[in-house]
Structures are given as structure tokens and as C-alpha cells.
Write a protein that holds these residues in place. Structure first.
Motif, PDB file in Angstrom:
ATOM      1  N   TRP A 155      79.794 -15.913  55.675  1.00 46.22           N
ATOM      2  CA  TRP A 155      80.816 -15.840  54.641  1.00 46.22           C
ATOM      3  C   TRP A 155      80.267 -15.061  53.456  1.00 46.22           C
ATOM      4  O   TRP A 155      79.119 -15.285  53.030  1.00 46.22           O
ATOM      5  CB  TRP A 155      81.224 -17.234  54.181  1.00 46.22           C
ATOM      6  CG  TRP A 155      82.102 -17.967  55.147  1.00 46.22           C
ATOM      7  CD1 TRP A 155      82.412 -17.597  56.415  1.00 46.22           C
ATOM      8  CD2 TRP A 155      82.779 -19.199  54.910  1.00 46.22           C
ATOM      9  NE1 TRP A 155      83.252 -18.529  56.993  1.00 46.22           N
ATOM     10  CE2 TRP A 155      83.487 -19.520  56.089  1.00 46.22           C
ATOM     11  CE3 TRP A 155      82.850 -20.072  53.821  1.00 46.22           C
ATOM     12  CZ2 TRP A 155      84.263 -20.682  56.209  1.00 46.22           C
ATOM     13  CZ3 TRP A 155      83.617 -21.224  53.937  1.00 46.22           C
ATOM     14  CH2 TRP A 155      84.325 -21.521  55.119  1.00 46.22           C
ATOM     15  N   ALA A 156      81.105 -14.186  52.918  1.00 46.82           N
ATOM     16  CA  ALA A 156      80.721 -13.415  51.736  1.00 46.82           C
ATOM     17  C   ALA A 156      81.766 -13.600  50.645  1.00 46.82           C
ATOM     18  O   ALA A 156      82.977 -13.549  50.915  1.00 46.82           O
ATOM     19  CB  ALA A 156      80.584 -11.935  52.085  1.00 46.82           C
ATOM     20  N   TYR A 157      81.308 -13.824  49.435  1.00 46.81           N
ATOM     21  CA  TYR A 157      82.177 -13.882  48.258  1.00 46.81           C
ATOM     22  C   TYR A 157      81.813 -12.709  47.352  1.00 46.81           C
ATOM     23  O   TYR A 157      80.666 -12.589  46.896  1.00 46.81           O
ATOM     24  CB  TYR A 157      82.013 -15.202  47.511  1.00 46.81           C
ATOM     25  CG  TYR A 157      82.667 -16.371  48.218  1.00 46.81           C
ATOM     26  CD1 TYR A 157      84.022 -16.650  48.042  1.00 46.81           C
ATOM     27  CD2 TYR A 157      81.940 -17.171  49.093  1.00 46.81           C
ATOM     28  CE1 TYR A 157      84.633 -17.709  48.704  1.00 46.81           C
ATOM     29  CE2 TYR A 157      82.541 -18.224  49.762  1.00 46.81           C
ATOM     30  CZ  TYR A 157      83.883 -18.488  49.563  1.00 46.81           C
ATOM     31  OH  TYR A 157      84.490 -19.534  50.230  1.00 46.81           O
ATOM     32  N   ALA A 171      76.479 -17.813  40.634  1.00 48.65           N
ATOM     33  CA  ALA A 171      76.033 -18.248  41.958  1.00 48.65           C
ATOM     34  C   ALA A 171      77.170 -18.976  42.647  1.00 48.65           C
ATOM     35  O   ALA A 171      78.032 -19.578  41.986  1.00 48.65           O
ATOM     36  CB  ALA A 171      74.815 -19.165  41.856  1.00 48.65           C
ATOM     37  N   VAL A 172      77.193 -18.892  43.969  1.00 49.52           N
ATOM     38  CA  VAL A 172      78.097 -19.697  44.781  1.00 49.52           C
ATOM     39  C   VAL A 172      77.289 -20.851  45.348  1.00 49.52           C
ATOM     40  O   VAL A 172      76.238 -20.637  45.972  1.00 49.52           O
ATOM     41  CB  VAL A 172      78.738 -18.869  45.912  1.00 49.52           C
ATOM     42  CG1 VAL A 172      79.506 -19.769  46.878  1.00 49.52           C
ATOM     43  CG2 VAL A 172      79.668 -17.800  45.331  1.00 49.52           C
ATOM     44  N   VAL A 173      77.781 -22.065  45.111  1.00 56.36           N
ATOM     45  CA  VAL A 173      77.040 -23.274  45.472  1.00 56.36           C
ATOM     46  C   VAL A 173      77.944 -24.192  46.271  1.00 56.36           C
ATOM     47  O   VAL A 173      79.125 -24.361  45.955  1.00 56.36           O
ATOM     48  CB  VAL A 173      76.526 -23.999  44.207  1.00 56.36           C
ATOM     49  CG1 VAL A 173      75.853 -25.319  44.578  1.00 56.36           C
ATOM     50  CG2 VAL A 173      75.564 -23.105  43.442  1.00 56.36           C
ATOM     51  N   SER A 186      73.150 -16.629  49.154  1.00 56.03           N
ATOM     52  CA  SER A 186      72.177 -15.809  48.444  1.00 56.03           C
ATOM     53  C   SER A 186      72.870 -14.575  47.883  1.00 56.03           C
ATOM     54  O   SER A 186      73.776 -14.006  48.517  1.00 56.03           O
ATOM     55  CB  SER A 186      71.047 -15.374  49.376  1.00 56.03           C
ATOM     56  OG  SER A 186      70.339 -16.493  49.871  1.00 56.03           O
ATOM     57  N   ALA A 187      72.450 -14.179  46.672  1.00 63.44           N
ATOM     58  CA  ALA A 187      72.959 -12.935  46.093  1.00 63.44           C
ATOM     59  C   ALA A 187      72.370 -11.757  46.862  1.00 63.44           C
ATOM     60  O   ALA A 187      71.188 -11.760  47.218  1.00 63.44           O
ATOM     61  CB  ALA A 187      72.585 -12.859  44.621  1.00 63.44           C
ATOM     62  N   VAL A 188      73.206 -10.777  47.153  1.00 63.67           N
ATOM     63  CA  VAL A 188      72.740  -9.598  47.881  1.00 63.67           C
ATOM     64  C   VAL A 188      73.027  -8.348  47.064  1.00 63.67           C
ATOM     65  O   VAL A 188      73.959  -8.312  46.254  1.00 63.67           O
ATOM     66  CB  VAL A 188      73.406  -9.491  49.274  1.00 63.67           C
ATOM     67  CG1 VAL A 188      73.089 -10.690  50.128  1.00 63.67           C
ATOM     68  CG2 VAL A 188      74.917  -9.315  49.136  1.00 63.67           C
ATOM     69  N   THR A 189      72.229  -7.342  47.287  1.00 64.75           N
ATOM     70  CA  THR A 189      72.436  -6.054  46.628  1.00 64.75           C
ATOM     71  C   THR A 189      73.486  -5.266  47.396  1.00 64.75           C
ATOM     72  O   THR A 189      73.381  -5.098  48.617  1.00 64.75           O
ATOM     73  CB  THR A 189      71.124  -5.256  46.576  1.00 64.75           C
ATOM     74  OG1 THR A 189      70.150  -6.025  45.864  1.00 64.75           O
ATOM     75  CG2 THR A 189      71.337  -3.921  45.881  1.00 64.75           C
ATOM     76  N   CYS A 209      80.522  -6.117  40.107  1.00 67.07           N
ATOM     77  CA  CYS A 209      80.767  -6.973  41.274  1.00 67.07           C
ATOM     78  C   CYS A 209      79.445  -7.593  41.720  1.00 67.07           C
ATOM     79  O   CYS A 209      78.446  -6.886  41.891  1.00 67.07           O
ATOM     80  CB  CYS A 209      81.374  -6.155  42.417  1.00 67.07           C
ATOM     81  SG  CYS A 209      81.679  -7.107  43.923  1.00 67.07           S
ATOM     82  N   ALA A 210      79.466  -8.908  41.866  1.00 65.87           N
ATOM     83  CA  ALA A 210      78.323  -9.630  42.424  1.00 65.87           C
ATOM     84  C   ALA A 210      78.739 -10.170  43.788  1.00 65.87           C
ATOM     85  O   ALA A 210      79.874 -10.606  43.975  1.00 65.87           O
ATOM     86  CB  ALA A 210      77.904 -10.762  41.502  1.00 65.87           C
ATOM     87  N   CYS A 211      77.829 -10.129  44.741  1.00 67.02           N
ATOM     88  CA  CYS A 211      78.154 -10.559  46.105  1.00 67.02           C
ATOM     89  C   CYS A 211      77.198 -11.653  46.551  1.00 67.02           C
ATOM     90  O   CYS A 211      75.984 -11.557  46.347  1.00 67.02           O
ATOM     91  CB  CYS A 211      78.070  -9.382  47.065  1.00 67.02           C
ATOM     92  SG  CYS A 211      78.572  -9.773  48.756  1.00 67.02           S
ATOM     93  N   PHE A 212      77.782 -12.702  47.165  1.00 65.78           N
ATOM     94  CA  PHE A 212      76.998 -13.837  47.637  1.00 65.78           C
ATOM     95  C   PHE A 212      77.342 -14.057  49.112  1.00 65.78           C
ATOM     96  O   PHE A 212      78.520 -14.196  49.463  1.00 65.78           O
ATOM     97  CB  PHE A 212      77.306 -15.090  46.823  1.00 65.78           C
ATOM     98  CG  PHE A 212      77.180 -14.862  45.332  1.00 65.78           C
ATOM     99  CD1 PHE A 212      75.950 -14.948  44.710  1.00 65.78           C
ATOM    100  CD2 PHE A 212      78.296 -14.530  44.577  1.00 65.78           C
ATOM    101  CE1 PHE A 212      75.825 -14.722  43.344  1.00 65.78           C
ATOM    102  CE2 PHE A 212      78.186 -14.294  43.218  1.00 65.78           C
ATOM    103  CZ  PHE A 212      76.940 -14.389  42.589  1.00 65.78           C
TER     104      PHE A 212
END
Length: 269
Positions: A155-157, A171-173, A186-189, A209-212
């Protein structure tokens, strides 16, 4: 005359909370339907599965027992819904005529896929697989089940925000009390070639945009997870987050959801 179920095949799917599989139908083949009628048996099909009922003699035994060497064949067909989307079909992929058989079924009654047989006839159009029951070797009543696993994907947010990186870490928790079963993200580039990030950049110019992404694949399920939160540092700023749509796919095994966070508001685009 009293009737009783002599064979029952249940359809189970891990995606649904009650495990019933409404996307499938199960019906006897023409030859099996004739055999059952010749022995005064009836069958009842439903989204839960199929039951074969036989009239009983005064001693409580089938009035006209089925032949011991009979092979009853039932056709499984997809009748709608999102079965192909929510199901892990790896075990069926590439098989011209998959057969779930009671040969070698364990004490749990779970039917197993038979080895491929080049001599086995191809399935009729629209049929997903065959269920084969040999009543001569089955206990009475014979109860079996065919279980389908849910599709798994990471899953990606993608979080669209006007928050500067220096203002705090998003962060997504998973705040589930079941720590062992909680998802971890986890945060990804983001890569320049990421199509979702490119879409977000065009739609929300001037925002970042931040991706988790989940560390492990997640089994699909109909009920949403209600414990996923967006946090800014230790603070919960939004939640519960919606499950990524099963129709979304950034990659083959990656489902995504776009969320939006502003200092004063939060919404799903």
C-alpha cells in the motif's frame, strides 16, 4: 420422504468478512446433473456453495446410493463483482483446466488442486475451475470447502501538502492495538518517472508530495482498516485513512491512495 444433505461444498474467500464468496456460482456439469436426477438427488446452489440432497430410506440411508466409482463434477464460474481484482490467482494462472479435488483432502475438508493433466478436457467457456467429488470414498455427509486467498499488494499513500519539510515530519502510522498485526510504513524517495507523483505535480503545482509505502504486502479485505492515521510528529492530524482502491495500481503489486494535508484542513481528493 425425508431428504438430507449427503455432499456439501462451501466456497470461502479471505477478502470478505464473513468468508462467503458472492462473486462465484457453482453448478453441476450436465452429466453430473443427470446422474443426480437418476438417483433422485437434488442440489441447491447459492453464493455459499452447493449442497446435494438425497431421499432417505427408513434406515436413514440414501434411497438410491450414488455409484461408488462416480465422479461428480461442478463448475465454478465468476458471475460478477471484483473477483479477479481481489483474489490471488497465482495457483490457477497458466492452468488450462484447474480441478479442485477431494483426492488427498485433509481432515479440514479443504479441496486441493489436482496436478495438471494434458489429457483433461478444456473447461467450458466462462468456467474458472472444476470441483471434483468422488462420493464412494467420502465420509457421509461429505463436507468440503474451496478457499480463495485475497490478493496481496503493498500500500502506498501519496500525501500532498503545503507543509514545509522543516515544519515537522509527516508519517503514516497503524495505531492498531494489535501491535503484532499492525502495518508499518516507510517514507520513500519519489523517482522522476513515478506516474502518480507526476500526476500530483501537474494537479497541485507549488505543493510537495510525500510518499509512504507499507514495508510488507497487505492482504486485501472488504472491511476498511480503521487504525491508519496521518501523523505530524507525535500528533494525529487525520484518520482513519481510506484503504487504497483495489482498482488503483501504480505498479502490478502496489496499490495507492492520494491524500491531502493542509495546515487547516484535510480531505481526500
Amino acid at each position: 420422504m425425508k431428504h438430507a444433505a449427503i455432499i456439501e461444498v462451501l466456497l470461502r474467500h479471505a477478502y470478505y468478512a464473513d468468508l462467503r464468496c458472492p462473486d462465484l456460482s457453482i453448478e453441476p456439469s450436465d452429466a453430473t446433473a443427470r446422474l443426480l436426477r437418476d438417483h433422485r438427488c437434488d442440489w441447491r446452489s447459492s453464493p455459499q456453495g452447493v449442497r446435494v440432497l438425497s431421499p432417505l430410506d427408513p434406515a436413514g440411508q440414501p434411497f438410491l446410493p450414488l455409484p461408488g466409482d462416480a465422479a461428480l463434477l461442478f463448475y465454478l464460474a465468476v458471475r460478477g463483482g471484483d473477483f479477479d481484482v481481489v483474489t490471488d490467482l497465482a495457483s490457477l494462472r497458466g492452468r488450462p483446466a484447474p480441478v479442485f479435488t477431494d483426492a488427498g483432502a485433509g481432515t479440514d475438508g479443504e479441496l486441493r488442486l489436482a496436478p495438471d493433466d494434458p489429457a483433461r478436457p478444456r473447461l467450458p467457456p466462462g468456467v474458472l475451475a472444476v470441483v471434483e467429488i468422488r462420493p464412494g470414498s467420502a465420509p457421509r455427509p461429505a463436507r468440503f470447502q474451496v478457499s480463495f486467498p485475497a490478493r496481496q499488494a503493498r500500500w502506498a499513500y501519496y500525501c500532498v501538502t503545503d507543509l514545509a519539510p522543516a515544519a515537522g515530519e509527516l508519517a503514516v502510522v497503524d495505531a492498531s492495538p494489535d501491535a503484532a498485526g499492525a502495518l508499518r510504513f516507510s517514507a520513500v524517495t519519489l523517482e522522476p518517472t513515478d506516474p502518480v507523483a507526476a500526476q500530483i505535480e501537474r494537479r497541485y503545482p507549488g505543493m510537495r508530495c510525500a510518499c509512504f509505502v507499507s514495508d510488507q504486502p497487505v492482504a486485501a479485505r472488504a472491511e476498511p482498516r480503521r487504525s491508519l492515521e496521518l501523523r505530524l510528529g507525535p500528533d494525529r492530524v487525520a484518520g482513519p485513512l481510506p484503504n487504497p482502491s483495489m482498482q488503483s495500481a501504480a505498479e502490478e503489486d502496489l496499490l495507492f491512495q492520494i491524500i491531502k494535508y493542509r495546515a487547516q484542513s484535510f480531505q481526500t481528493p
